[in-house]
Design an enzyme around this catalytic site. Structure first.
Site, short mmCIF file in Angstrom:
data_model
loop_
_atom_site.label_atom_id
_atom_site.label_comp_id
_atom_site.label_asym_id
_atom_site.label_seq_id
_atom_site.Cartn_x
_atom_site.Cartn_y
_atom_site.Cartn_z
N ASP A 116 -13.42 15.10 -1.07
CA ASP A 116 -13.49 15.52 0.34
C ASP A 116 -12.14 16.07 0.77
OD1 ASP A 116 -14.64 15.94 2.80
OD2 ASP A 116 -14.32 13.91 3.52
N HIS A 123 -9.10 20.02 13.46
CA HIS A 123 -9.41 18.61 13.22
C HIS A 123 -8.16 17.83 12.85
CE1 HIS A 123 -11.40 14.98 11.86
NE2 HIS A 123 -10.90 15.14 10.65
N GLU A 189 -18.83 12.81 10.52
CA GLU A 189 -17.98 13.96 10.24
C GLU A 189 -18.90 15.10 9.80
OE1 GLU A 189 -13.56 12.29 9.28
OE2 GLU A 189 -14.76 12.97 7.58
N GLU A 191 -19.60 18.34 8.15
CA GLU A 191 -18.90 19.08 7.11
C GLU A 191 -19.85 20.01 6.36
OE1 GLU A 191 -16.40 16.76 4.60
OE2 GLU A 191 -16.09 15.16 6.08
N ASP A 223 -20.09 12.98 6.47
CA ASP A 223 -19.26 11.97 5.82
C ASP A 223 -19.02 10.84 6.84
OD1 ASP A 223 -17.86 10.95 3.63
OD2 ASP A 223 -15.96 11.67 4.42
N ARG A 227 -13.97 4.20 11.57
CA ARG A 227 -12.61 4.56 12.00
C ARG A 227 -11.70 3.34 12.10
NH1 ARG A 227 -12.39 9.80 10.74
NH2 ARG A 227 -13.92 11.06 11.87
N GLN A 230 -10.82 2.46 8.56
CA GLN A 230 -9.96 3.53 8.05
C GLN A 230 -8.53 3.42 8.59
OE1 GLN A 230 -11.33 7.42 9.20
NE2 GLN A 230 -9.63 8.49 8.21
N LYS A 243 -14.70 5.15 4.24
CA LYS A 243 -15.45 6.37 3.95
C LYS A 243 -16.50 6.20 2.87
CE LYS A 243 -12.82 9.48 6.27
NZ LYS A 243 -13.30 10.54 7.16
N THR A 247 -22.41 8.97 2.36
CA THR A 247 -22.21 10.38 2.65
C THR A 247 -23.56 11.06 2.54
OG1 THR A 247 -19.96 10.36 1.74
CG2 THR A 247 -21.03 12.51 1.97
N GLU A 348 -12.82 12.80 17.82
CA GLU A 348 -12.21 13.88 18.60
C GLU A 348 -12.98 14.14 19.89
OE1 GLU A 348 -11.18 17.31 15.71
OE2 GLU A 348 -12.72 16.08 14.74
#
Length: 401
Positions: A116, A123, A189, A191, A223, A227, A230, A243, A247, A348
């Site tokens: 990844d 971002h 996420e 992607e 993904d 948080r 992480q 993570k 996925t 975000e």
């Protein structure tokens, strides 16, 4: 006239033809191509038309077909278009078309390795401002190389698979010690993933100009990210348990050839990257992504804004001599644009949960149990209309005890 009757505005017409793996109630998984709202069973059709590679389409993954290489991919696509364009083939095609609503879709590839990247400047800047408010938003290396990490191939799942809320250690800045339990800052996420084929030898590099020789097509990818887990674990070695629990990828792989009309120039790269990241053909792709949470669209990230090209990502992945395997998957990292409603993560979109987004009659900072996330994307097709990448959906289930 043609062998199939398709609406003029279909997002899955002859200029698209994405590949996947499907099964019917009484038969094993095998390779199919989506045509409108149907799936064409490739193995019997190819065998009936004398295609030498027909046996690979009876396999339960795309890997054997991908391993045949670019020349075969392009020849097979040309054969498919001709087959479906000719009215004389209507009977043969019709015998092997299955309504999409009557089949089960499977993970389209056996994932060999998963990497990844972190290729969106918007971002990376947002995350830097959130996690390092007193420091530089971008790390010193960010504009010199496509940053990435190795993920967990065994937890890549097909769209529609439920996601169990992960557990792990977490520690807020004001906590005296870490605690253990279900993540309370579960995120998405949005992607784009790239499906790799064409194995290389250990020590061999893949240059940016060889991108199309080693990438068959693209999938949408979510993904999922814990948080809080992480934030506590990622220094100094980066993402790990925050993570690796799931996925999600779309069931349909859109061939690169179907995205020729969606190619766009990259944003200006300053400073100029090192020579191994430069080339004559470094396409970006104008994919319009949509993030839906519980039926409400909360964001529309533009893939055209990505700083690093997927060709540069692949070149960087192999520049140290790391080998490729057919079935490798690498992802772009979260796709975010310059505006808040163009961000590809709730981190975000809600600025780390401090500015919740309205979803129906509720608010969300991060995901709650029972929430369903759907990613969609469209692009300009070679026929002048819009094609749609296979969507990615997942529902959050409570943590297991």
């Amino acid at each position: 006239m043609s062998a199939v009757d398709l609406p003029a505005d279909t997002a899955y017409g002859l200029d698209h033809l994405p590949f996947g793996v499907f099964s019917t109630e009484d038969e094993a998984p095998r390779v199919g191509v989506r045509v409108g709202d149907h799936v064409l069973d490739l193995a019997p059709v190819a065998a009936a038309d004398g295609i030498d590679s027909a046996p690979v389409f009876a396999e339960p993954t795309l890997n054997p077909f991908l391993g045949l290489g670019r020349a075969h991919w392009e020849a097979l696509r040309a054969w498919l278009v001709d087959l479906l364009t000719q009215e004389a083939n209507a009977e043969l095609v019709g015998q092997h078309l299955h309504p999409l609503a009557e089949v089960r879709l499977h993970l389209p590839i056996e994932v060999a390795d998963y990497v990844d990247f972190y290729a969106s400047e918007h971002h990376a800047t947002n995350v830097g401002r959130i996690f390092r408010p007193d420091g530089a938003a971008l790390t010193p290396n960010w504009k010199h190389l496509p940053i990435g990490y190795h993920g967990r191939a065994g937890t890549v799942v097909v769209s529609g698979t439920d996601v169990v809320r992960p557990q792990g250690q977490r520690k807020a800045p004001d906590d005296a010690a870490p605690t253990f339990g279900p993540s309370v800052r579960l995120d998405i996420e949005a992607e784009v993933g790239f499906v790799v084929a064409g194995a290389t030898r250990l020590g061999e590099q893949v240059g940016v100009d060889s991108f199309a020789d080693h990438v068959f097509g693209v999938v949408l990818l979510n993904d999922w990210s814990a948080r809080d887990v992480q934030a506590w674990e990622y220094v100094p070695l980066g993402p790990f348990l925050g993570k690796s629990f799931a996925t999600s990828v779309s069931a349909w792989v859109t061939p690169l050839q179907a995205l020729r009309a969606a190619r766009v120039p990259l944003p200006e790269q300053d400073p100029t990257p090192l020579p191994y990241l430069l080339g004559d053909d470094l396409p970006g792709y104008d994919l319009a992504i949509e993030v839906e949470l519980n039926g409400t669209v909360v964001s529309r990230p533009p893939f055209a804004s990505m700083y690093w090209s997927p060709a540069q990502m692949l070149a960087h992945l192999t520049v140290n001599g790391a080998s490729l395997r057919t079935g490798d998957l690498f992802a772009s990292g979260t796709v975010s644009g310059p505006e808040r409603d163009q961000t590809g993560s709730l981190l975000e979109r809600t600025w780390n949960g401090t500015e919740p987004v309205t979803v129906g009659d509720q608010e969300r900072g991060f995901l709650q149990d029972g929430d369903t996330v759907v990613l969609r994307a469209t692009a300009t097709g070679t026929g002048g209309g819009r094609i749609a990448l296979g969507e990615v959906t997942g529902t959050i289930r409570p943590a297991t005890t």
